[in-house]
Scaffold this motif. Structure first.
Motif, PDB file in Angstrom:
ATOM      1  N   ASN A  23       0.861  -1.182   0.000  1.00  0.00           N
ATOM      2  CA  ASN A  23       0.000   0.000   0.000  1.00  0.00           C
ATOM      3  C   ASN A  23       0.896   1.231   0.000  1.00  0.00           C
ATOM      4  OD1 ASN A  23       0.743   0.721   2.734  1.00  0.00           O
ATOM      5  ND2 ASN A  23      -0.664  -0.851   3.439  1.00  0.00           N
ATOM      6  N   LYS A  24       0.298   2.416  -0.069  1.00  0.00           N
ATOM      7  CA  LYS A  24       1.113   3.615  -0.251  1.00  0.00           C
ATOM      8  C   LYS A  24       2.032   3.883   0.942  1.00  0.00           C
ATOM      9  CE  LYS A  24      -2.673   6.718   1.147  1.00  0.00           C
ATOM     10  NZ  LYS A  24      -3.570   7.817   0.665  1.00  0.00           N
ATOM     11  N   TYR A  25       1.640   3.471   2.134  1.00  0.00           N
ATOM     12  CA  TYR A  25       2.475   3.709   3.309  1.00  0.00           C
ATOM     13  C   TYR A  25       3.682   2.770   3.316  1.00  0.00           C
ATOM     14  CZ  TYR A  25      -1.786   6.137   4.621  1.00  0.00           C
ATOM     15  OH  TYR A  25      -2.876   6.973   4.621  1.00  0.00           O
ATOM     16  N   ILE A  26       3.447   1.514   2.977  1.00  0.00           N
ATOM     17  CA  ILE A  26       4.558   0.567   2.852  1.00  0.00           C
ATOM     18  C   ILE A  26       5.505   1.013   1.743  1.00  0.00           C
ATOM     19  CG2 ILE A  26       5.174  -1.791   2.190  1.00  0.00           C
ATOM     20  CD1 ILE A  26       2.584  -2.722   3.531  1.00  0.00           C
ATOM     21  N   MET A  27       4.912   1.450   0.620  1.00  0.00           N
ATOM     22  CA  MET A  27       5.732   1.880  -0.500  1.00  0.00           C
ATOM     23  C   MET A  27       6.554   3.114  -0.150  1.00  0.00           C
ATOM     24  SD  MET A  27       6.590   0.862  -3.424  1.00  0.00           S
ATOM     25  CE  MET A  27       5.311  -0.387  -3.504  1.00  0.00           C
ATOM     26  N   ASP A  28       5.986   4.023   0.636  1.00  0.00           N
ATOM     27  CA  ASP A  28       6.736   5.208   1.059  1.00  0.00           C
ATOM     28  C   ASP A  28       7.990   4.814   1.838  1.00  0.00           C
ATOM     29  OD1 ASP A  28       4.759   6.718  -0.073  1.00  0.00           O
ATOM     30  OD2 ASP A  28       3.830   7.329   1.814  1.00  0.00           O
ATOM     31  N   VAL A  29       7.843   3.864   2.748  1.00  0.00           N
ATOM     32  CA  VAL A  29       8.982   3.411   3.559  1.00  0.00           C
ATOM     33  C   VAL A  29      10.036   2.733   2.672  1.00  0.00           C
ATOM     34  CG1 VAL A  29       9.717   1.837   5.397  1.00  0.00           C
ATOM     35  CG2 VAL A  29       7.606   3.177   5.654  1.00  0.00           C
ATOM     36  N   LEU A  30       9.581   1.882   1.759  1.00  0.00           N
ATOM     37  CA  LEU A  30      10.518   1.181   0.873  1.00  0.00           C
ATOM     38  C   LEU A  30      11.244   2.164  -0.050  1.00  0.00           C
ATOM     39  CD1 LEU A  30       8.425  -1.977  -0.090  1.00  0.00           C
ATOM     40  CD2 LEU A  30      10.348  -1.839   1.503  1.00  0.00           C
ATOM     41  N   LEU A  31      10.512   3.152  -0.553  1.00  0.00           N
ATOM     42  CA  LEU A  31      11.139   4.139  -1.426  1.00  0.00           C
ATOM     43  C   LEU A  31      12.090   5.050  -0.657  1.00  0.00           C
ATOM     44  CD1 LEU A  31       8.108   5.015  -3.731  1.00  0.00           C
ATOM     45  CD2 LEU A  31      10.224   3.862  -4.410  1.00  0.00           C
ATOM     46  N   ALA A  32      11.773   5.316   0.612  1.00  0.00           N
ATOM     47  CA  ALA A  32      12.709   6.069   1.454  1.00  0.00           C
ATOM     48  C   ALA A  32      14.014   5.291   1.601  1.00  0.00           C
ATOM     49  CB  ALA A  32      12.086   6.348   2.820  1.00  0.00           C
ATOM     50  N   LEU A  33      13.907   3.964   1.781  1.00  0.00           N
ATOM     51  CA  LEU A  33      15.097   3.127   1.867  1.00  0.00           C
ATOM     52  C   LEU A  33      15.889   3.159   0.563  1.00  0.00           C
ATOM     53  CD1 LEU A  33      16.817   1.073   3.402  1.00  0.00           C
ATOM     54  CD2 LEU A  33      15.269  -0.728   2.602  1.00  0.00           C
ATOM     55  N   ILE A  68       5.573  10.871   3.351  1.00  0.00           N
ATOM     56  CA  ILE A  68       4.993  11.762   2.347  1.00  0.00           C
ATOM     57  C   ILE A  68       3.466  11.684   2.311  1.00  0.00           C
ATOM     58  CG2 ILE A  68       5.077  10.173   0.369  1.00  0.00           C
ATOM     59  CD1 ILE A  68       6.165  12.551  -1.262  1.00  0.00           C
ATOM     60  N   HIS A  69       2.902  10.498   2.592  1.00  0.00           N
ATOM     61  CA  HIS A  69       1.445  10.369   2.578  1.00  0.00           C
ATOM     62  C   HIS A  69       0.819  10.567   3.960  1.00  0.00           C
ATOM     63  CE1 HIS A  69       1.953   8.458  -1.482  1.00  0.00           C
ATOM     64  NE2 HIS A  69       0.903   9.231  -1.680  1.00  0.00           N
ATOM     65  N   LEU A  70       1.652  10.919   4.939  1.00  0.00           N
ATOM     66  CA  LEU A  70       1.123  11.317   6.238  1.00  0.00           C
ATOM     67  C   LEU A  70       0.893  12.828   6.295  1.00  0.00           C
ATOM     68  CD1 LEU A  70       3.351   9.136   8.630  1.00  0.00           C
ATOM     69  CD2 LEU A  70       1.031   8.657   7.798  1.00  0.00           C
ATOM     70  N   ILE A  71       1.453  13.529   5.321  1.00  0.00           N
ATOM     71  CA  ILE A  71       1.267  14.980   5.217  1.00  0.00           C
ATOM     72  C   ILE A  71       0.007  15.247   4.407  1.00  0.00           C
ATOM     73  CG2 ILE A  71       2.275  17.150   4.414  1.00  0.00           C
ATOM     74  CD1 ILE A  71       5.027  15.788   4.596  1.00  0.00           C
ATOM     75  N   PRO A  72      -0.934  16.072   4.918  1.00  0.00           N
ATOM     76  CA  PRO A  72      -2.144  16.383   4.154  1.00  0.00           C
ATOM     77  C   PRO A  72      -1.805  16.892   2.758  1.00  0.00           C
ATOM     78  CG  PRO A  72      -2.339  17.209   6.397  1.00  0.00           C
ATOM     79  CD  PRO A  72      -0.922  16.717   6.243  1.00  0.00           C
ATOM     80  N   PHE A  73      -2.519  16.373   1.753  1.00  0.00           N
ATOM     81  CA  PHE A  73      -2.189  16.664   0.359  1.00  0.00           C
ATOM     82  C   PHE A  73      -2.193  18.166   0.062  1.00  0.00           C
ATOM     83  CE2 PHE A  73      -3.289  17.219  -4.152  1.00  0.00           C
ATOM     84  CZ  PHE A  73      -2.293  16.460  -4.737  1.00  0.00           C
ATOM     85  N   GLU A  74      -3.111  18.904   0.711  1.00  0.00           N
ATOM     86  CA  GLU A  74      -3.233  20.326   0.402  1.00  0.00           C
ATOM     87  C   GLU A  74      -2.046  21.159   0.876  1.00  0.00           C
ATOM     88  OE1 GLU A  74      -5.729  19.356   4.071  1.00  0.00           O
ATOM     89  OE2 GLU A  74      -5.419  18.559   2.034  1.00  0.00           O
ATOM     90  N   ILE A  75      -1.293  20.651   1.877  1.00  0.00           N
ATOM     91  CA  ILE A  75      -0.135  21.418   2.342  1.00  0.00           C
ATOM     92  C   ILE A  75       1.191  20.827   1.850  1.00  0.00           C
ATOM     93  CG2 ILE A  75      -1.384  22.153   4.407  1.00  0.00           C
ATOM     94  CD1 ILE A  75       0.438  20.274   6.013  1.00  0.00           C
ATOM     95  N   LEU A  76       1.108  19.753   1.077  1.00  0.00           N
ATOM     96  CA  LEU A  76       2.320  19.109   0.577  1.00  0.00           C
ATOM     97  C   LEU A  76       3.156  20.050  -0.301  1.00  0.00           C
ATOM     98  CD1 LEU A  76       3.711  16.390   0.876  1.00  0.00           C
ATOM     99  CD2 LEU A  76       2.534  15.628  -1.196  1.00  0.00           C
ATOM    100  N   PRO A  77       2.534  20.819  -1.226  1.00  0.00           N
ATOM    101  CA  PRO A  77       3.344  21.756  -2.022  1.00  0.00           C
ATOM    102  C   PRO A  77       4.065  22.783  -1.157  1.00  0.00           C
ATOM    103  CG  PRO A  77       1.181  21.455  -3.019  1.00  0.00           C
ATOM    104  CD  PRO A  77       1.120  20.810  -1.670  1.00  0.00           C
ATOM    105  N   ALA A 125       6.500   7.642  -5.347  1.00  0.00           N
ATOM    106  CA  ALA A 125       5.519   7.469  -4.268  1.00  0.00           C
ATOM    107  C   ALA A 125       4.230   8.222  -4.568  1.00  0.00           C
ATOM    108  CB  ALA A 125       6.115   7.954  -2.946  1.00  0.00           C
ATOM    109  N   MET A 126       4.353   9.402  -5.162  1.00  0.00           N
ATOM    110  CA  MET A 126       3.166  10.210  -5.477  1.00  0.00           C
ATOM    111  C   MET A 126       2.299   9.519  -6.534  1.00  0.00           C
ATOM    112  SD  MET A 126       3.225  12.752  -3.466  1.00  0.00           S
ATOM    113  CE  MET A 126       1.964  13.775  -4.221  1.00  0.00           C
ATOM    114  N   ILE A 127       2.935   8.908  -7.535  1.00  0.00           N
ATOM    115  CA  ILE A 127       2.159   8.181  -8.547  1.00  0.00           C
ATOM    116  C   ILE A 127       1.446   6.993  -7.910  1.00  0.00           C
ATOM    117  CG2 ILE A 127       2.257   6.851 -10.697  1.00  0.00           C
ATOM    118  CD1 ILE A 127       4.785   8.427 -11.429  1.00  0.00           C
TER     119      ILE A 127
END
Length: 273
Positions: A23-33, A68-77, A125-127
């Motif tokens: 899922n996106k959270y697992i993928m975020d961690v793997l991509l951080a690695l 990256i997906h723990l940050i609300p999308f509207e404040i990510l930029p 991760a964003m895709i």
């Protein structure tokens, strides 16, 4: 060639399973690695010419991909925008507090490395986390297909069939114009096959023309990314960033084209799919 093939046979199913079952959270961690490993390879590369990159800053920024997906999308930029001045502040403070034992060259290479690695891998991760009519889990494969389809067909035409007669650039002498062109057609072909498969199996109606054009553009971008990695390696006189993937080199050697493709893929997929 044998090592390259064995690595691909072992690695590809693992990548498929991770992207399919995660899922996106697992993928975020793997991509951080992946980003941390990539930063390690980059800092080791630039350190070969007595540059002293600020490693802990590089690794910390790379690790931020994991949230990256723990940050609300509207404040990510806004978060991305302010990351740049904060990063510059921290790096210049290193020059000041060390009485210039850390030099401007050191922080410049650190800054360039972070910009080269982190935002591009974060785009993957964003895709993957896209949540629209078509899931990011499906769309991410267009970025991967554009990279791998290009590499495979370029290698087949340029090396296996020995049709690469006209060299493209001194930056990467082994690459030919024929191979680059074949790579674009390979990306288009594999994208169309993938589109047919998901349209048929999942009842989707993704446009073949749109995806063919998008993947043609992504193929060109990915090849620029491949050359960009070669520019860095030639400047520092290294063959590969590391040897963690036998026959393929290091993490950066394996993902250089995907990294460049990802931000453009995210924009195009968000606009046209």
């Amino acid at each position: 060639m044998i090592k390259r093939l064995i690595t691909a046979i072992i690695g590809l199913p693992i990548v498929v399973l991770v992207f399919a079952l995660g899922n996106k959270y697992i993928m975020d961690v793997l991509l951080a690695l992946v980003a941390i490993i990539s930063m390690y390879e980059y800092t080791k590369c630039v350190g070969s010419k007595n540059v002293k990159p600020i490693k802990w800053v590089s690794y910390l920024v790379a690790a931020l991909i994991s949230i990256i997906h723990l940050i609300p999308f509207e404040i990510l930029p806004i978060a991305f925008t302010y990351l740049i001045p904060v990063l510059l502040l921290v790096l210049f403070l290193h020059v000041i507090v060390t009485d210039m034992k850390i030099t401007f060259e050191d922080i410049a290479y650190t800054f360039i490395g972070i910009l080269y690695v982190v935002p591009l891998i974060a785009s993957v991760a964003m895709i993957y986390g896209m949540d629209g009519d078509v899931s990011g889990k499906i769309l991410i494969w267009y970025a991967l297909i554009a990279a791998w389809g290009t590499d495979t067909f370029a290698y087949l035409v340029g090396k296996t069939f020995k049709l690469g007669k006209h060299k493209f650039s001194k930056v990467s002498p082994k690459k030919s114009i024929e191979g680059c062109v074949a790579g674009v057609f390979g990306a288009i072909l594999t994208a169309l096959i993938y589109t047919f498969a998901i349209n048929s199996l999942m009842g989707l109606s993704i446009s073949y023309l749109t995806m063919g054009l998008i993947c043609a553009a992504l193929s060109v971008v990915g090849q620029v990314g491949d050359f960009a990695a070669s520019v860095i390696k030639r400047h520092f006189e290294v063959k590969d960033y590391s040897n963690i993937f036998p026959g393929h080199g290091g993490m950066l050697d394996r993902i250089d084209s995907v990294m460049f493709i990802a931000p453009f893929a995210y924009l195009l997929l968000m606009l046209f799919v």
